[in-house]
Design an enzyme around this catalytic site. Structure first.
Site, PDB file in Angstrom:
ATOM      1  N   HIS A 194     -20.845  -8.028  16.885  1.00 56.34           N
ATOM      2  CA  HIS A 194     -20.825  -9.293  17.619  1.00 56.34           C
ATOM      3  C   HIS A 194     -21.991  -9.346  18.610  1.00 56.34           C
ATOM      4  O   HIS A 194     -22.348  -8.332  19.216  1.00 56.34           O
ATOM      5  CB  HIS A 194     -19.531  -9.434  18.419  1.00 56.34           C
ATOM      6  CG  HIS A 194     -18.300  -9.633  17.588  1.00 56.34           C
ATOM      7  ND1 HIS A 194     -18.335  -9.889  16.238  1.00 56.34           N
ATOM      8  CD2 HIS A 194     -16.972  -9.606  17.933  1.00 56.34           C
ATOM      9  CE1 HIS A 194     -17.101 -10.018  15.786  1.00 56.34           C
ATOM     10  NE2 HIS A 194     -16.263  -9.847  16.791  1.00 56.34           N
ATOM     11  N   CYS A 241     -12.189  -7.639  20.905  1.00 53.54           N
ATOM     12  CA  CYS A 241     -13.500  -7.015  20.661  1.00 53.54           C
ATOM     13  C   CYS A 241     -14.620  -7.672  21.467  1.00 53.54           C
ATOM     14  O   CYS A 241     -15.426  -6.983  22.100  1.00 53.54           O
ATOM     15  CB  CYS A 241     -13.828  -7.042  19.170  1.00 53.54           C
ATOM     16  SG  CYS A 241     -13.532  -8.631  18.371  1.00 53.54           S
ATOM     17  N   ARG A 245     -18.726 -18.220  14.635  1.00 56.29           N
ATOM     18  CA  ARG A 245     -18.709 -17.238  13.538  1.00 56.29           C
ATOM     19  C   ARG A 245     -20.033 -17.316  12.788  1.00 56.29           C
ATOM     20  O   ARG A 245     -20.491 -18.401  12.424  1.00 56.29           O
ATOM     21  CB  ARG A 245     -17.551 -17.533  12.584  1.00 56.29           C
ATOM     22  CG  ARG A 245     -17.306 -16.439  11.560  1.00 56.29           C
ATOM     23  CD  ARG A 245     -16.756 -15.173  12.178  1.00 56.29           C
ATOM     24  NE  ARG A 245     -15.448 -15.385  12.791  1.00 56.29           N
ATOM     25  CZ  ARG A 245     -14.826 -14.464  13.525  1.00 56.29           C
ATOM     26  NH1 ARG A 245     -15.396 -13.290  13.757  1.00 56.29           N
ATOM     27  NH2 ARG A 245     -13.648 -14.715  14.052  1.00 56.29           N
ATOM     28  N   SER A 252       0.803  -1.227   0.000  1.00 58.91           N
ATOM     29  CA  SER A 252       0.000   0.000   0.000  1.00 58.91           C
ATOM     30  C   SER A 252       0.834   1.274   0.000  1.00 58.91           C
ATOM     31  O   SER A 252       0.283   2.374  -0.159  1.00 58.91           O
ATOM     32  CB  SER A 252      -0.923   0.017   1.230  1.00 58.91           C
ATOM     33  OG  SER A 252      -1.807  -1.072   1.209  1.00 58.91           O
ATOM     34  N   ARG A 282      -1.586  -8.106  25.516  1.00 62.58           N
ATOM     35  CA  ARG A 282      -2.737  -8.091  26.423  1.00 62.58           C
ATOM     36  C   ARG A 282      -2.507  -8.825  27.733  1.00 62.58           C
ATOM     37  O   ARG A 282      -2.936  -8.362  28.783  1.00 62.58           O
ATOM     38  CB  ARG A 282      -3.967  -8.687  25.711  1.00 62.58           C
ATOM     39  CG  ARG A 282      -4.517  -7.810  24.606  1.00 62.58           C
ATOM     40  CD  ARG A 282      -5.640  -8.508  23.874  1.00 62.58           C
ATOM     41  NE  ARG A 282      -6.079  -7.752  22.707  1.00 62.58           N
ATOM     42  CZ  ARG A 282      -6.727  -8.292  21.693  1.00 62.58           C
ATOM     43  NH1 ARG A 282      -7.012  -9.585  21.695  1.00 62.58           N
ATOM     44  NH2 ARG A 282      -7.091  -7.536  20.665  1.00 62.58           N
ATOM     45  N   ASN A 329     -18.177  -4.537  16.604  1.00 64.22           N
ATOM     46  CA  ASN A 329     -16.816  -4.973  16.927  1.00 64.22           C
ATOM     47  C   ASN A 329     -15.724  -4.098  16.319  1.00 64.22           C
ATOM     48  O   ASN A 329     -14.594  -4.064  16.815  1.00 64.22           O
ATOM     49  CB  ASN A 329     -16.607  -6.424  16.482  1.00 64.22           C
ATOM     50  CG  ASN A 329     -16.942  -6.647  15.012  1.00 64.22           C
ATOM     51  OD1 ASN A 329     -18.107  -6.540  14.629  1.00 64.22           O
ATOM     52  ND2 ASN A 329     -15.950  -6.948  14.210  1.00 64.22           N
TER      53      ASN A 329
END
Length: 331
Positions: free
Chosen positions: A236, A127, A229, A39, A98, A309
């Site tokens: 979500h 999320c 999913r 990009s 995290r 999300n």
């Protein structure tokens, strides 16, 4: 002097939502956009101005005050500390930091008070974890949560643009040559979000379990999760069963959630009013409804939680952290 703000992963789904949110912010800043080598040199328009995509090597030379990372855990692991070394604050949307005991895992409405000026690498939670913790935290303070059983119904946008492309191609043609998921997702649900671990849970499910405990700061809560999913774009959804250590009343639960910043209660089943992804899409709040007693278990309730999300689950939360740093004059 203007703030220098960088976005790593600017061309991705979360990066673009970050820019959409920042367009409405009154904070004065110089913006620097970085993405993969494919990009580099491309242009993105922001507030009527054209911005060229630059490489992460060039971004670090700009010495940004704050960098929003949304390019995956490998990029974060390789580059976050390099930005830290030049004095930048890094707000990372990947799973890289995290569960690092030295890093803060932040949802501003819950635990922004933990942030200190020295915290240069700040983790943005998963999320599905964010929307769950936004509901659990205020209830835990009052009633003390003993156990949580959560089943998630997660949008394809949580996997990224290629997953969305798979869904759209399957809608049009009935099949997709470039599968991101192991099965067709159109008109299907797949009981797998991310890879399976040796314990039989997926990575996504363990994120929900471990991150929620860290954010709420209570390892005594028992949490189990199943992540699914679904062929949805808007956000979500989560079906959550909560058992408390104290006696609960549904009206008091609703009262607490109605007073919780960033939460909107939609709970009028008689008139078919409850949260759905189609209504959460493009919004920053966490929506909760179907709040009812679980008559099969003492001190237990069932609730339904929905959130976009890409907004509160990712971009919005990261920008809220950045604004906190600015308001505190850490930057």
């Amino acid at each position: 002097m203007k703030l220098k703000l960088g976005i790593v992963g600017a061309t991705g789904m979360v990066g673009r939502v970050m820019m959409k949110i920042l367009e409405k912010e009154k904070i004065l800043f110089d913006l620097y956009l970085s993405a993969s080598h494919r990009s580099i040199g491309n242009e993105i328009f922001f507030k009527g101005k054209s911005y060229k995509i630059i490489g992460i090597n060039e971004l670090i030379l700009k010495k940004p005050d704050i960098v929003l990372f949304s390019a995956g855990s490998i990029i974060s692991k390789n580059w976050a500390e390099k930005f830290f070394e030049i004095g930048s604050y890094v707000i990372d949307n990947s799973s890289a930091w995290r569960m690092d005991p030295e890093k803060k895992l932040i949802i501003p409405e819950i635990n922004s008070f933990l942030l200190e000026k020295k915290d240069k690498i700040i983790a943005n939670p998963n999320c599905s974890t964010i929307q769950l913790a936004m509901i659990l935290n205020p209830l835990h303070k009052i009633f003390s949560i003993k156990r949580v059983i959560v089943s998630t119904y997660q949008s394809v946008t949580g996997t990224g643009k290629k997953a969305l492309d798979q869904l759209e191609e399957e809608k049009l043609k009935g099949f997709s040559k470039k599968k991101i998921y192991p099965y067709k997702i159109h008109q299907n649900v797949i009981p797998q979000c991310d890879s399976f671990l040796k314990n039989g849970y997926t990575i996504e499910e363990m994120k929900l379990i471990n991150e929620t405990k860290k954010i709420i700061n209570d390892n005594s809560i028992s949490i189990t999760a199943t992540s699914v999913r679904v062929p949805v774009i808007g956000g979500h959804s989560e079906s959550v069963n909560i058992t408390f250590r104290k006696n609960v009343k549904i009206n008091y639960i609703k009262e607490i959630l109605n007073k919780t910043k960033g939460v909107i209660v939609q709970d009028d089943p008689v008139n078919n009013i409850y949260p759905m992804p189609i209504f959460s899409h493009g919004k920053d709040e966490v929506f909760v409804g179907r709040i009812r007693k679980d008559n099969s278990c003492k001190n237990s309730i069932n609730i339904w939680i929905v959130s976009d999300n890409l907004r509160k689950g990712s971009a919005t939360n990261a920008i809220q952290i950045a604004k906190f740093l600015i308001e505190k004059k850490y930057v």
